[in-house]
Scaffold this active site. Structure first.
Site, PDB file in Angstrom:
ATOM      1  N   ASN A  16       0.822  -1.349  -0.153  1.00 39.04           N
ATOM      2  CA  ASN A  16       0.185  -0.283   0.324  1.00 39.04           C
ATOM      3  C   ASN A  16       1.074   1.089  -0.526  1.00 39.04           C
ATOM      4  O   ASN A  16       0.587   2.656  -0.833  1.00 39.04           O
ATOM      5  CB  ASN A  16      -1.092   0.350   1.264  1.00 39.04           C
ATOM      6  CG  ASN A  16      -2.228  -0.895   0.960  1.00 39.04           C
ATOM      7  OD1 ASN A  16      -3.165  -0.517   0.224  1.00 39.04           O
ATOM      8  ND2 ASN A  16      -1.418  -2.333   1.328  1.00 39.04           N
ATOM      9  N   MET A  93       0.627  -3.106  12.279  1.00 44.26           N
ATOM     10  CA  MET A  93       0.797  -4.149  13.622  1.00 44.26           C
ATOM     11  C   MET A  93      -0.090  -3.361  14.493  1.00 44.26           C
ATOM     12  O   MET A  93       0.541  -4.704  15.785  1.00 44.26           O
ATOM     13  CB  MET A  93       0.974  -4.765  13.250  1.00 44.26           C
ATOM     14  CG  MET A  93       0.861  -5.929  11.786  1.00 44.26           C
ATOM     15  SD  MET A  93      -0.878  -5.830  11.064  1.00 44.26           S
ATOM     16  CE  MET A  93      -1.349  -7.284  11.789  1.00 44.26           C
ATOM     17  N   ASN A 110      -6.936   4.355   7.939  1.00 45.16           N
ATOM     18  CA  ASN A 110      -6.025   3.220   7.730  1.00 45.16           C
ATOM     19  C   ASN A 110      -7.123   2.173   6.820  1.00 45.16           C
ATOM     20  O   ASN A 110      -8.364   2.734   6.349  1.00 45.16           O
ATOM     21  CB  ASN A 110      -6.803   2.419   9.772  1.00 45.16           C
ATOM     22  CG  ASN A 110      -6.613   0.771   9.176  1.00 45.16           C
ATOM     23  OD1 ASN A 110      -5.360   0.452   8.939  1.00 45.16           O
ATOM     24  ND2 ASN A 110      -7.307   0.303   9.701  1.00 45.16           N
ATOM     25  N   HIS A 112      -8.304  -1.548   6.225  1.00 38.44           N
ATOM     26  CA  HIS A 112      -9.140  -3.374   6.806  1.00 38.44           C
ATOM     27  C   HIS A 112      -9.601  -3.861   5.340  1.00 38.44           C
ATOM     28  O   HIS A 112     -10.156  -3.069   4.587  1.00 38.44           O
ATOM     29  CB  HIS A 112     -10.027  -2.525   7.102  1.00 38.44           C
ATOM     30  CG  HIS A 112     -10.217  -3.774   8.100  1.00 38.44           C
ATOM     31  ND1 HIS A 112      -9.121  -4.868   9.033  1.00 38.44           N
ATOM     32  CD2 HIS A 112     -11.543  -4.838   7.890  1.00 38.44           C
ATOM     33  CE1 HIS A 112      -9.784  -6.248   9.315  1.00 38.44           C
ATOM     34  NE2 HIS A 112     -11.415  -5.775   8.736  1.00 38.44           N
TER      35      HIS A 112
HETATM   36  C1  GRF Z   1      -2.973  -4.480   3.819  1.00 33.23           C
HETATM   37  O1  GRF Z   1      -4.155  -5.551   4.014  1.00 33.23           O
HETATM   38  C2  GRF Z   1      -4.429  -3.749   4.887  1.00 33.23           C
HETATM   39  O2  GRF Z   1      -5.683  -3.769   4.805  1.00 33.23           O
HETATM   40  C3  GRF Z   1      -3.779  -4.276   6.347  1.00 33.23           C
HETATM   41  O3  GRF Z   1      -2.627  -4.862   6.239  1.00 33.23           O
HETATM   42  C4  GRF Z   1      -2.554  -5.308   4.913  1.00 33.23           C
HETATM   43  C5  GRF Z   1      -0.861  -4.307   4.584  1.00 33.23           C
HETATM   44  O4  GRF Z   1       0.022  -4.756   3.344  1.00 33.23           O
HETATM   45  N1  GRF Z   1      -4.739  -3.223   7.541  1.00 33.23           N
HETATM   46  P1  GRF Z   1       0.865  -3.883   2.825  1.00 33.23           P
HETATM   47  O5  GRF Z   1       1.976  -4.168   3.565  1.00 33.23           O
HETATM   48  O6  GRF Z   1       0.908  -2.336   2.581  1.00 33.23           O
HETATM   49  O7  GRF Z   1       0.797  -4.950   1.533  1.00 33.23           O
END
Ligand code: GRF
Length: 204
Positions: A16, A93, A110, A112
């Protein structure tokens, strides 16, 4: 404070973070990522941010602080010093302390991997698959004191296929996230919103 400056907090892979940085570089998301911060030294997000030339890329070790509140305050100070208006969580996390949430009211976002309020928590994709829903998706929401419980800014649906595994479903959810997150950040900066109770009403 410049409302296009964002700090991204990430613990993991960083797909992301990459999507936000790419959308900004392509001109479709008018944010400036001034800071990428992680609680994990080996987070892929840090490598992605460094390669993209983000001005400040930081690992802060939770163990160096007496407790969650002290760690969060150290992060908050870095975020404020970098002049960031938005705190963008992307696979971060850690549960945020109340004091941190209150320091950035309606400015922590955030994403999700489920259609909240269904399937909050650490494994939204796996929980949706096991429950047997036929439609799931992803949600971008404001962060308040309730885990995955803040007002919803945007959602995108993803169909669940009969032959999906957690992995195949997560891949399609990520594709949806990589569109939805930058698009929603663009709306936050360009359009803004007001709250009616829990409802986010986007400005014209
Ligand atoms: C994503 O699936 C998001 O929805 C969740 O954590 C994941 C992060 O993925 N909160 P990345 O590290 O951005 O690949």
């Amino acid at each position: 404070m410049n409302n296009s400056r964002i700090a991204v907090l990430a613990s993991g892979t960083g797909s992301n973070v990459r999507a936000i940085l790419q959308a900004a570089a392509a001109g479709s998301c008018p944010v400036e990522t001034a800071l990428v911060l992680s609680d994990k030294a080996d987070a892929g997000a840090l490598t992605i941010a460094k390669e993209a030339g983000v001005a400040q890329v930081l690992h802060i070790t939770p163990k160096d602080y007496a407790d969650r509140a002290a760690f969060d305050m150290a992060c908050a100070e870095v975020i404020e010093a970098a002049g960031c208006h938005w705190v963008v969580l992307a696979g971060y996390m850690r549960i945020l302390s109340e004091a941190f949430v209150q320091r950035f009211p309606q400015r922590i976002i955030n994403i999700h991997p489920a259609l909240l309020p269904a399937f909050p928590g650490a494994d939204g994709a796996g929980d949706a698959l096991r429950y047997g829903v036929k439609i799931t998706g992803c949600t971008v929401h404001l962060v308040d004191e309730v885990l995955d419980g803040g007002p919803i800014l945007a959602q995108q649906a993803v169909l669940v296929n009969d032959d999906d595994t957690r992995e195949t479903l997560l891949n399609r959810l990520h594709t949806a996230e990589h569109q939805l997150y930058p698009a929603t950040l663009a709306r936050l900066v360009e359009q803004g919103f007001r709250l009616e109770g829990r409802r986010v009403i986007w400005r014209e």
